[in-house]
Design a protein around this motif. Structure first.
Motif, short mmCIF file in Angstrom:
data_model
loop_
_atom_site.label_atom_id
_atom_site.label_comp_id
_atom_site.label_asym_id
_atom_site.label_seq_id
_atom_site.Cartn_x
_atom_site.Cartn_y
_atom_site.Cartn_z
N ASP A 192 -10.10 -16.65 5.98
CA ASP A 192 -10.47 -17.09 4.65
C ASP A 192 -11.07 -15.94 3.83
N VAL A 193 -11.92 -15.15 4.45
CA VAL A 193 -12.51 -14.01 3.75
C VAL A 193 -11.42 -13.00 3.38
N ALA A 194 -10.37 -12.91 4.22
CA ALA A 194 -9.30 -11.94 3.98
C ALA A 194 -8.35 -12.37 2.88
N PHE A 195 -8.33 -13.65 2.53
CA PHE A 195 -7.31 -14.18 1.63
C PHE A 195 -7.27 -13.46 0.29
N GLY A 196 -8.41 -13.32 -0.36
CA GLY A 196 -8.45 -12.66 -1.66
C GLY A 196 -8.04 -11.20 -1.58
N MET A 197 -8.40 -10.54 -0.48
CA MET A 197 -8.02 -9.13 -0.32
C MET A 197 -6.53 -8.98 -0.09
N GLU A 198 -5.92 -9.91 0.65
CA GLU A 198 -4.47 -9.87 0.85
C GLU A 198 -3.73 -9.97 -0.48
N ASN A 199 -4.21 -10.85 -1.34
CA ASN A 199 -3.58 -11.02 -2.65
C ASN A 199 -3.69 -9.78 -3.52
N ARG A 200 -4.67 -8.94 -3.23
CA ARG A 200 -4.88 -7.73 -4.02
C ARG A 200 -4.32 -6.49 -3.34
N GLY A 201 -3.63 -6.66 -2.21
CA GLY A 201 -2.95 -5.55 -1.57
C GLY A 201 -3.82 -4.62 -0.77
N VAL B 290 -15.94 -13.99 -1.82
CA VAL B 290 -16.07 -13.47 -3.18
C VAL B 290 -16.51 -12.01 -3.16
N LEU B 291 -17.50 -11.69 -2.34
CA LEU B 291 -18.00 -10.32 -2.28
C LEU B 291 -16.93 -9.34 -1.81
N ALA B 292 -16.02 -9.83 -0.95
CA ALA B 292 -15.00 -8.94 -0.38
C ALA B 292 -14.06 -8.37 -1.43
N ILE B 293 -13.89 -9.04 -2.56
CA ILE B 293 -12.99 -8.54 -3.61
C ILE B 293 -13.73 -7.67 -4.63
#
Length: 280
Positions: free
Chosen positions: A102-111, A154-157
């Motif tokens: 779940d934490v990785a999801f936003g980062m995956e979308n941003r490459g 959220v912080l991860a992005i």
């Protein structure tokens, strides 16, 4: 005051043409690295503000600027790189089968690269005290733990601003206190602004500035202490004054001297009572 990050310029919004305005000619600014709390009773427009900031809604009148860019259909995806949202119900945000997914999801979308994602997953789960749960299924977590994971995602992005929209409303008092402490800590460690949207005045004590909404308009902007001093006015617009402030008034009526005006919490009130009465 630091540079402006978010600008609402005479913003008006309503959900349907025949309905009254939810926001009416609303103007305010949020600055870089500022913690701003937006409070108001149900229907005051505060949650609509959160959706407008993130481009989930667009104003019918006025302008919203994020880091100098106007929020509109053309810029919304770019804007969302700067704005991280944590909502009231964390279950609505979970998409991964485990906490780390779940934490990785936003980062995956941003490459993000795999190595970068692993680094950020570890760093941000540690920041919210959830590093031991990275392989846990989200539905097995408590409400407070789920919100911590949502904050880590959220912080991860690396947003410029994090918006908490009634993010503690479903938690018990202990869970609320834990989340607010977590939020305070991660804000100090990260270079970001914070907006907390709530109807609970206990949650605004750590904010730099408070924006009070009433009837879709900005009713007051001030520090938490200045807001707490307006207890009677707050109650007139449907907001309960904090317990510490009410107790201070009752103690003064009973003849117990209180030197501090508008104590922010019970720790301040107890300190004031102890200091005054240790001298007698």
């Amino acid at each position: 005051m630091s540079e402006k990050l978010i600008e609402f310029r005479n913003v008006s919004f309503r959900y349907r043409d025949e309905q009254p305005w939810v926001l009416n000619n609303c103007s305010f600014d949020i600055h870089m690295n500022e913690w701003a709390a937006i409070i108001g009773h149900n229907g005051s427009g505060k949650s609509t503000i959160a959706k407008l900031i993130n481009g989930l809604l667009f104003p019918q009148e006025g302008q919203i600027l994020i880091n100098g860019k106007e929020v509109n259909q053309e810029t919304v995806w770019e804007i969302r790189r700067d704005v991280g949202m944590v909502f009231q119900n964390p279950d609505n945000q979970f998409v991964g089968t485990t906490v780390q997914d779940d934490v990785a999801f936003g980062m995956e979308n941003r490459g993000f690269t795999r190595d970068k994602m692993l680094e950020e997953i570890d760093r941000n789960l540690r920041a919210v005290g959830m590093q031991d749960y990275r392989l846990t299924e989200p539905h097995r977590l408590s409400g407070g733990q789920k919100q911590r994971v949502a904050i880590a995602g959220v912080l991860a992005i690396s947003p410029r601003v994090m918006v908490l929209d009634e993010a503690t409303a479903m938690l018990d008092p202990h869970g609320r206190a834990e989340i607010m402490d977590t939020v305070s800590e991660v804000r100090e460690r990260n270079d970001l602004s914070l907006i907390t949207i709530t109807h609970d005045l206990q949650e605004i004590v750590q904010a730099d500035r408070v924006i009070v909404m009433n009837g879709g308009e900005v009713w007051q902007e001030a520090t938490p202490r200045e807001i707490f001093e307006k207890k009677n006015d707050l109650q007139k617009i449907g907001l309960d004054a904090p317990f510490a402030a009410l107790l201070a008034d009752e103690l003064q009526l009973a003849g117990v001297p209180i030197s501090r005006t508008g104590p922010l919490n019970h720790e301040e009130l107890l300190e004031d009572i102890w200091t005054l009465h240790s001298k007698t």
